[in-house]
Every structure is written in structure tokens, then in C-alpha cells.
Motif scaffolding. Structure first.
Motif, PDB file in Angstrom:
ATOM      1  N   VAL A 113       0.938  -1.378  -0.074  1.00  0.00           N
ATOM      2  CA  VAL A 113       0.043  -0.076  -0.013  1.00  0.00           C
ATOM      3  C   VAL A 113       1.070   1.219   0.124  1.00  0.00           C
ATOM      4  N   ARG A 114       1.999   1.305   0.753  1.00  0.00           N
ATOM      5  CA  ARG A 114       2.853   2.480   0.956  1.00  0.00           C
ATOM      6  C   ARG A 114       3.578   2.630  -0.498  1.00  0.00           C
ATOM      7  N   ARG A 136       2.753   1.605  -3.402  1.00  0.00           N
ATOM      8  CA  ARG A 136       1.583   2.034  -4.431  1.00  0.00           C
ATOM      9  C   ARG A 136       1.320   3.588  -4.294  1.00  0.00           C
ATOM     10  N   SER A 137       1.027   3.968  -3.154  1.00  0.00           N
ATOM     11  CA  SER A 137       0.670   5.323  -2.670  1.00  0.00           C
ATOM     12  C   SER A 137       1.718   6.230  -3.118  1.00  0.00           C
TER      13      SER A 137
END
Length: 156
Positions: free
Chosen positions: A140-141, A143-144
Motif C-alpha cells: 500500500v505504501r 503504490r501510494s
């Protein structure tokens, strides 16, 4: 024999450049620094996962460097083998300037995402919820930060 040494040396330079690019990308994206709300256990698991990704590329590179060294030192002298490995390291710095091996390039980030996806599947199959949560948080980190969306292998 000389052609094999040249091919192995070029392959070694590429592996060294790829290993360096992966390490610099992980550091440049700040994946080693956990968010403030992170639980220490998750931060440690994320660090171990990132270390595993780095070592996955470093170990074959080291073995290839040892192979090149042993082949050359067997055919010549030990310092000739050492000189070729050092020259391969310098060559890897030159190869590392190519656009697809720069820190944060799409190809290097895609390799990191693919490795994290593979680890997520391993941890899901092994039933390891702590590492599964840590790798999902890293995904998630990542991709963000990069804006990469998950893609299937067919769409690539």
C-alpha cells in the motif's frame, strides 16, 4: 574461455547494477522508515521483508562474482581475478546510469512490487498473518508513493 569470461563479466555488471538500483530505490522511496502509527513488531517485519528483497538480488550477484573471480584466478593469478571483479563493479556504475536502472524507475519499482506480491502469496499460503499484514502495508505504501496500480500478468 575468454568469451565465457566476458559474457559472465557483463552479466555480473548487470546484476550488480540491478542490486544497487533495488537498494537505492528502497531507500529513495523511504520504505525503511515506518509510519508513526506503526507497531514495532510490524516495523521489524517490514524491515526483514525489505532486507529479504535486497538479499534475494545480492546473493546471486555475490555467487556470480565469486565464479568470475575463480575462473580468472584459475586461468591466471589471484590479483587478475580481483582486478576483473573490481572492473566489473566500476562497469556496474556505468550500466547503472541507464534509464531503466535508475532509482525509482518504473522497471525497478515494478520488480519490487512483483517481489512483494510473491511474498504476499507465500505468507498467505503459509498462514503467517504478521508478515502478511506487513507486506500488504508495504505494498500500500509503495503504490501510494509511486502511483502504481496492480496489474495482471496478461496486461503487461
Amino acid at each position: 574461455m575468454a568469451v565465457a569470461v566476458i559474457l559472465l563479466s557483463v552479466l555480473l555488471m548487470f546484476f550488480m547494477a540491478l542490486t544497487s538500483a533495488a537498494q537505492r530505490t528502497i531507500r529513495a522511496l523511504g520504505l525503511f522508515q515506518p509510519p508513526e502509527s506503526e507497531v514495532p513488531v510490524d516495523a521489524r517485519a517490514q524491515t526483514m521483508i525489505l532486507l529479504g528483497i535486497y538479499l534475494r538480488r545480492l546473493n546471486p550477484t555475490f555467487l556470480l562474482a565469486m565464479g568470475v573471480y575463480l575462473i580468472i584466478s584459475r586461468a591466471s593469478t589471484w590479483y587478475s581475478g580481483l582486478a576483473v571483479v573490481i572492473l566489473c563493479w566500476i562497469g556496474s556504475l556505468l550500466i547503472g546510469t541507464t534509464p531503466f536502472l535508475r532509482p525509482g524507475s518504473f522497471q525497478v519499482v515494478a520488480l519490487l512490487v512483483a517481489d512483494l506480491e510473491r511474498r504476499r502469496a507465500w505468507y498467505r499460503n503459509a498462514g503467517n498473518p504478521a508478515r502478511l499484514h506487513a507486506v500488504e502495508d508495504l505494498l500500500v505504501r509503495l503504490r501510494s508513493i509511486t502511483g502504481m496500480q496492480p496489474t495482471s500478468r496478461l496486461q503487461r
